[in-house]
Scaffold this active site. Sequence first.
Site, mmCIF file in Angstrom:
data_model
loop_
_atom_site.group_PDB
_atom_site.id
_atom_site.type_symbol
_atom_site.label_atom_id
_atom_site.label_comp_id
_atom_site.label_asym_id
_atom_site.label_seq_id
_atom_site.Cartn_x
_atom_site.Cartn_y
_atom_site.Cartn_z
ATOM 1 C CE LYS A 158 -3.929 1.735 2.678
ATOM 2 N NZ LYS A 158 -4.938 1.862 1.633
HETATM 3 C C1 LIG Z 1 -6.851 0.605 -3.590
HETATM 4 C C2 LIG Z 1 -7.497 0.029 -2.352
HETATM 5 N N1 LIG Z 1 -8.093 -1.203 -2.455
HETATM 6 C C3 LIG Z 1 -8.699 -1.754 -1.385
HETATM 7 C C4 LIG Z 1 -8.735 -1.105 -0.162
HETATM 8 C C5 LIG Z 1 -9.419 -1.820 0.999
HETATM 9 O O1 LIG Z 1 -8.412 -2.313 1.881
HETATM 10 P P1 LIG Z 1 -8.764 -2.527 3.435
HETATM 11 O O2 LIG Z 1 -8.922 -1.163 4.026
HETATM 12 O O3 LIG Z 1 -7.600 -3.276 3.973
HETATM 13 O O4 LIG Z 1 -10.046 -3.309 3.502
HETATM 14 C C6 LIG Z 1 -8.135 0.163 -0.011
HETATM 15 C C7 LIG Z 1 -8.177 0.868 1.337
HETATM 16 N N2 LIG Z 1 -8.296 2.285 1.190
HETATM 17 C C8 LIG Z 1 -7.881 3.040 2.359
HETATM 18 C C9 LIG Z 1 -7.558 4.469 1.977
HETATM 19 C C10 LIG Z 1 -8.742 5.409 1.884
HETATM 20 C C11 LIG Z 1 -8.242 6.860 1.690
HETATM 21 O O5 LIG Z 1 -8.948 7.611 0.992
HETATM 22 O O6 LIG Z 1 -7.172 7.222 2.196
HETATM 23 C C12 LIG Z 1 -8.898 2.904 3.489
HETATM 24 O O7 LIG Z 1 -10.022 2.399 3.242
HETATM 25 O O8 LIG Z 1 -8.529 3.269 4.629
HETATM 26 C C13 LIG Z 1 -7.488 0.724 -1.110
HETATM 27 O O9 LIG Z 1 -6.875 1.926 -1.039
#
Ligand SMILES: Cc1[nH+]cc(COP(=O)(O)O)c(CN[C@@H](CCC(=O)O)C(=O)O)c1O
Length: 304
Positions: A158
């Site tokens: 990430k």
């Molecule tokens: C590209 C992406 N895909 C999937 C997810 C879901 O991952 P998880 O949170 O582990 O279920 C997130 C989290 N996106 C984060 C960033 C949001 C932001 O705007 O900053 C979040 O949901 O915290 C992504 O950024």
Amino acid sequence: MFPKTDKIWMDGKFVNWDDAKVHVLTHSLHYGLAVFEGIRCYNTEQGPAVFRLKDHIERLFKSAHIFTLKIPFTEEEIFEAVKETIRVNKINSCYIRPIVFVGYGNMGVYPKNNPIQVAIAVWSWGAYLGEEGLQKGIRVKTSSFIRNHVNSNLSRGKVAGYYVNSQLAKIEAISCGYDEAVLLDTEGYVSEGSGENIFIVRKGILKTTPLTSILEGITRDTVLTIAKDLSIETKEERFTRDELYISDEAFFTGTAAEITPIREVDDRTIGIGSRGPITEKIQNLFFDIVKGKNSKYQRWLDFV
Ligand SMILES: Cc1[nH+]cc(COP(=O)(O)O)c(CN[C@@H](CCC(=O)O)C(=O)O)c1O
């Protein structure tokens, strides 16, 4: 502007929110190599609890490993620092943002000997895609931008820089009057949202994108686990945008987005045009779990 809290943890010390600054020539600001997490703490009857904190800290360190960033703290130290940051700010529910970044020192693409720094901030952050979206579903556009190839974006990490691709998609979706974007992968299959993973339901079967060009979402894993516990058949299988169009239900998952139903994609109504029954069942169980109302999943809660 989202609400400030008092203290931010920076490299092992607490500093006031307004003093948590870095030099304008901080390497990550220019070159995008910083790894971060998005984590939520929810208020429960037994007090504030962080949802799957261990899994998030593990992912943060795995992201750093992929990008050869040596975090100058242990996982345990960061784990405790997150909880301490919540306590110090006297906040019962919040969004938590740990970030590991390449600090001030040399310039140039190669981050030679620059210090690796860590900061943790917490703030109150409500429904990422709106309260109404959580209830009634949101409108989504298939982006004209695609997710990068798995050898361009190492998607198990990430990384801040990857979110330029996400911003392009989100800015385009909003400017076209939609709430969120869904991106396709390099082969044209559905990948994920700009900041979320995606699920569809067809004939009672719950399907999500396999771990290819997508972030290995912790909420995605949570949904796969609770769906099985609800005896809902699940598949991790590629699907196309037109399968998304003809699905009976669809929803995004993410720490910020939680479980947000999708009611329309590219002006095609999804199912009944609002949150579907399986989505609602999963969403209700998810919110019971994060708020400590279902003891079966207590293992996922770390009380502050
Ligand atoms: C590209 C992406 N895909 C999937 C997810 C879901 O991952 P998880 O949170 O582990 O279920 C997130 C989290 N996106 C984060 C960033 C949001 C932001 O705007 O900053 C979040 O949901 O915290 C992504 O950024």
